[in-house]
Design a protein around this motif. Structure first.
Motif, short mmCIF file in Angstrom:
data_model
loop_
_atom_site.label_atom_id
_atom_site.label_comp_id
_atom_site.label_asym_id
_atom_site.label_seq_id
_atom_site.Cartn_x
_atom_site.Cartn_y
_atom_site.Cartn_z
N TYR A 181 0.84 -1.20 0.00
CA TYR A 181 0.00 0.00 0.00
C TYR A 181 0.87 1.25 0.00
O TYR A 181 0.58 2.23 -0.69
CB TYR A 181 -0.90 0.01 1.24
CG TYR A 181 -2.15 -0.81 1.10
CD1 TYR A 181 -3.41 -0.24 1.25
CD2 TYR A 181 -2.08 -2.16 0.82
CE1 TYR A 181 -4.55 -1.00 1.12
CE2 TYR A 181 -3.20 -2.92 0.69
CZ TYR A 181 -4.45 -2.35 0.84
OH TYR A 181 -5.57 -3.10 0.71
N ASP A 182 1.94 1.22 0.79
CA ASP A 182 2.83 2.38 0.84
C ASP A 182 3.46 2.65 -0.52
O ASP A 182 3.64 3.79 -0.92
CB ASP A 182 3.94 2.16 1.88
CG ASP A 182 3.40 2.21 3.30
OD1 ASP A 182 2.28 2.71 3.49
OD2 ASP A 182 4.11 1.75 4.21
N ILE A 286 -0.55 13.18 15.17
CA ILE A 286 -0.98 11.86 14.72
C ILE A 286 0.26 10.98 14.53
O ILE A 286 1.21 11.37 13.85
CB ILE A 286 -1.73 11.97 13.38
CG1 ILE A 286 -3.00 12.82 13.53
CG2 ILE A 286 -2.03 10.59 12.82
CD1 ILE A 286 -4.14 12.15 14.23
N ARG A 287 0.22 9.81 15.13
CA ARG A 287 1.28 8.83 14.91
C ARG A 287 0.80 7.82 13.89
O ARG A 287 -0.11 7.04 14.17
CB ARG A 287 1.63 8.13 16.23
CG ARG A 287 2.34 9.05 17.21
CD ARG A 287 2.18 8.58 18.63
NE ARG A 287 3.03 9.33 19.56
CZ ARG A 287 2.76 10.55 20.00
NH1 ARG A 287 1.66 11.17 19.61
NH2 ARG A 287 3.57 11.17 20.84
N PRO A 288 1.39 7.81 12.69
CA PRO A 288 0.94 6.89 11.64
C PRO A 288 1.04 5.43 12.10
O PRO A 288 1.94 5.08 12.87
CB PRO A 288 1.90 7.17 10.48
CG PRO A 288 2.42 8.54 10.72
CD PRO A 288 2.49 8.67 12.22
N VAL A 289 0.12 4.61 11.62
CA VAL A 289 0.10 3.18 11.99
C VAL A 289 0.01 2.33 10.72
O VAL A 289 -0.35 2.82 9.65
CB VAL A 289 -1.10 2.85 12.90
CG1 VAL A 289 -1.03 3.65 14.19
CG2 VAL A 289 -2.43 3.10 12.19
N ALA A 299 -9.20 2.01 6.57
CA ALA A 299 -7.80 1.67 6.83
C ALA A 299 -6.84 2.71 6.26
O ALA A 299 -6.12 2.47 5.29
CB ALA A 299 -7.49 0.28 6.27
N ILE A 300 -6.85 3.89 6.85
CA ILE A 300 -5.92 4.96 6.49
C ILE A 300 -4.96 5.12 7.66
O ILE A 300 -5.32 5.68 8.70
CB ILE A 300 -6.66 6.29 6.22
CG1 ILE A 300 -7.67 6.13 5.08
CG2 ILE A 300 -5.67 7.41 5.95
CD1 ILE A 300 -7.10 6.15 3.70
N GLY A 301 -3.74 4.62 7.50
CA GLY A 301 -2.79 4.63 8.61
C GLY A 301 -2.18 5.99 8.87
O GLY A 301 -1.71 6.28 9.97
N ASN A 302 -2.15 6.83 7.85
CA ASN A 302 -1.57 8.17 7.96
C ASN A 302 -2.62 9.18 7.49
O ASN A 302 -2.59 9.64 6.35
CB ASN A 302 -0.30 8.25 7.10
CG ASN A 302 0.37 9.62 7.19
OD1 ASN A 302 0.25 10.32 8.19
ND2 ASN A 302 1.06 9.98 6.13
#
Lengths: 408, 80
Positions: A181-182, A286-289, A299-302
């Motif tokens: 995904y990244d 915000i701490r990205p996960v 499901a948005i980690g950042n």
């Protein structure tokens, strides 16, 4: 016509013309649309809106794209349903479901893509693009088809085939990227810098995001021109949450409704809850996960708008809740069994958050509460396969009676 | 010369390390910080990198290998 004035940076305040930009050149902060509210106030009225089309374009005076050239697949103006059974089970009185799962491509993404695609045509783009694994892909492909534009949809190569049918059927170009995904994130950011395409949530993002305001507009209108006491909204990038709040406040600032004292509540699934984590820590960083949740559409980690969602939570004295993963499916079942609405896991998160808020007394019986259901359960049937357990019988009367133990 | 706008998120263990200085010294890259928030337990920096494409990628791979999370400034653009 549109009453857009331009763009401004949400961080440093610098102003920009209304162009396909999403980031401030100076501080790299996100850009937001500004309007000529004085002019809008002179032309808009409850009556004018009420006589408009039964789509989000009834609010065109407050949107950044020209209604005369709208890419219109009839998005918006979805039902606001009084949820009597669910309310009763929770000890509430005035509970409403905003059912946005019945949009043309079955999610609220039709609202944002309607604006992005219309604006893309205004800017002269011939190609609409996005990176998506589901709802956004389908909406972009559908709007591109309607507009006669090319569509490019980027997906991770390991995505299940069933997930891409909703985009493929509209004739879009599907590009499966052999990476994480990244990797897809990074590639699309690079492509948006180098191709003259309208990436709906990158270079079109300021306009795209404005489409979500219409959820706030509709709820206020459907409640009889008033803001609800409580809104419960799923959290992914945080944009939807902030824009519903913006919509309610725009209606108030131009006199269509009284002052707004709505409390905004945000729900995320525990497996991807960076906004809730920051809220719980009384922190605005915000701490990205790395997401690991059943609620894929959240499901948005950042989350790009996580900080701004936290500001809305603070301003409205709302709260944020991370739903245990095992409660998400129960939320889906509750809404289906009590109100006849089949939602995807994001809706399960909303219902589970609603239950939590009622149980902890954060929302009260006499208050008007609206829960936003943003996607359709028919797209994510795999998460509730266990409910499909038919009773197999021989084709005889006796077999039926024995199987179900029915007695007159 | 190509440029890349990016966001670094630093874990606690790297807060006091001169990562961006080392990035510019080790690779042929110009680092240009635009915004930042550095605390005791974490920090983020939004910056622009300027250099040849391959060099930018090598630099980002190196930063990532240290434990820094690297994201586009736009946040996650893969939506679902």
């Amino acid at each position: 016509m549109s009453y857009i004035k331009g763009l401004f940076c949400k961080e440093c305040g610098r102003e920009y013309p209304a162009e396909p930009l999403n980031v401030c050149d100076f501080c790299f902060g996100p850009l937001e649309v500004t309007y000529d509210y004085d002019a809008i106030s002179k032309v808009i009225s409850r009556e004018k809106i009420a006589h408009g089309p039964h789509t989000l374009w009834r609010y065109h005076d407050l949107l950044p794209a020209d209604v005369d050239n709208a890419v219109d697949i009839n998005a918006g103006f979805t039902p606001l349903i009084k949820a009597k059974n669910l309310a009763k089970s929770l000890g509430l009185d005035e509970l409403y479901i905003k059912n946005d799962s019945v949009n043309p491509s079955f999610s609220f993404k039709d609202r944002v893509v309607a604006i992005a695609s219309t604006k893309a045509l205004e800017f002269g783009f011939d190609t609409l693009a996005c990176a998506s694994t589901g709802n956004l892909a389908g909406s972009v492909a559908a709007h591109a088809a309607r507009a006669g534009m090319r569509a490019f949809v980027f997906i991770p190569s390991d995505l299940e085939r069933g997930k891409i049918l909703g985009a493929a059927v509209y004739g879009s170009n599907l590009i499966a990227v052999d990476g994480s995904y990244d990797d897809v994130n990074r590639l699309c950011s690079e492509l948006s810098d180098n191709y003259n395409w309208a990436f709906v949530n990158i270079n079109m993002r300021p306009y795209y995001a404005e489409g979500s305001k219409t959820l706030g507009f509709e709820v206020a209108e459907q409640l009889g021109w008033k803001a609800p006491d409580n809104c419960i909204v799923p959290g992914a990038s945080g944009s939807l949450f902030t824009k519903i709040w913006k919509g309610l406040n725009e209606f108030s600032s131009i006199g269509l409704i009284d002052s707004v004292s709505t409390r905004m509540f945000l729900g995320q699934a525990q497996g991807c809850s960076p906004i809730v984590t920051a809220f719980d820590g009384n922190d605005f960083a915000i701490r990205p996960v790395k997401p690991n949740t059943i609620a894929k559409s959240l499901a948005i980690g950042n989350p790009a708008d996580g900080y701004y969602a936290l500001k809305v939570l603070e301003e409205t004295k709302g709260s944020a809740y991370a739903v245990p993963e095992e409660d998400v499916v129960q939320g889906i079942k509750d809404l289906a069994e009590m109100e006849g609405i089949f939602t995807e896991p994001a809706g399960g998160v909303v219902v589970a958050t609603l239950k939590h808020l009622a149980k902890t007394g954060q929302i009260k019986p006499g208050e008007t509460t609206v829960a936003f259901i943003t996607g359709n359960g028919y797209k994510t049937q795999e998460v509730i396969e266990d409910v499909a357990r038919p009773i197999l019988i021989k084709p005889t009367f006796a077999a039926f009676e024995e199987a179900v133990s029915v007695r007159p | 010369m190509p440029k890349r706008r990016t966001r670094f998120t630093f874990p606690t263990g790297l807060i006091t390390q001169p990562v961006i200085f080392d990035l510019g010294r080790t690779f042929q890259l110009i680092t240009n910080i635009r915004r930042a928030d550095v605390r005791e337990d974490m920090g983020w920096v939004i910056l622009e990198l300027e250099g040849e494409e391959d060099e930018i990628q090598r630099g980002l791979d190196w930063v990532t290998s240290l434990g820094v999370r690297v994201d586009p400034v736009d946040g996650d653009v893969v939506e679902h």
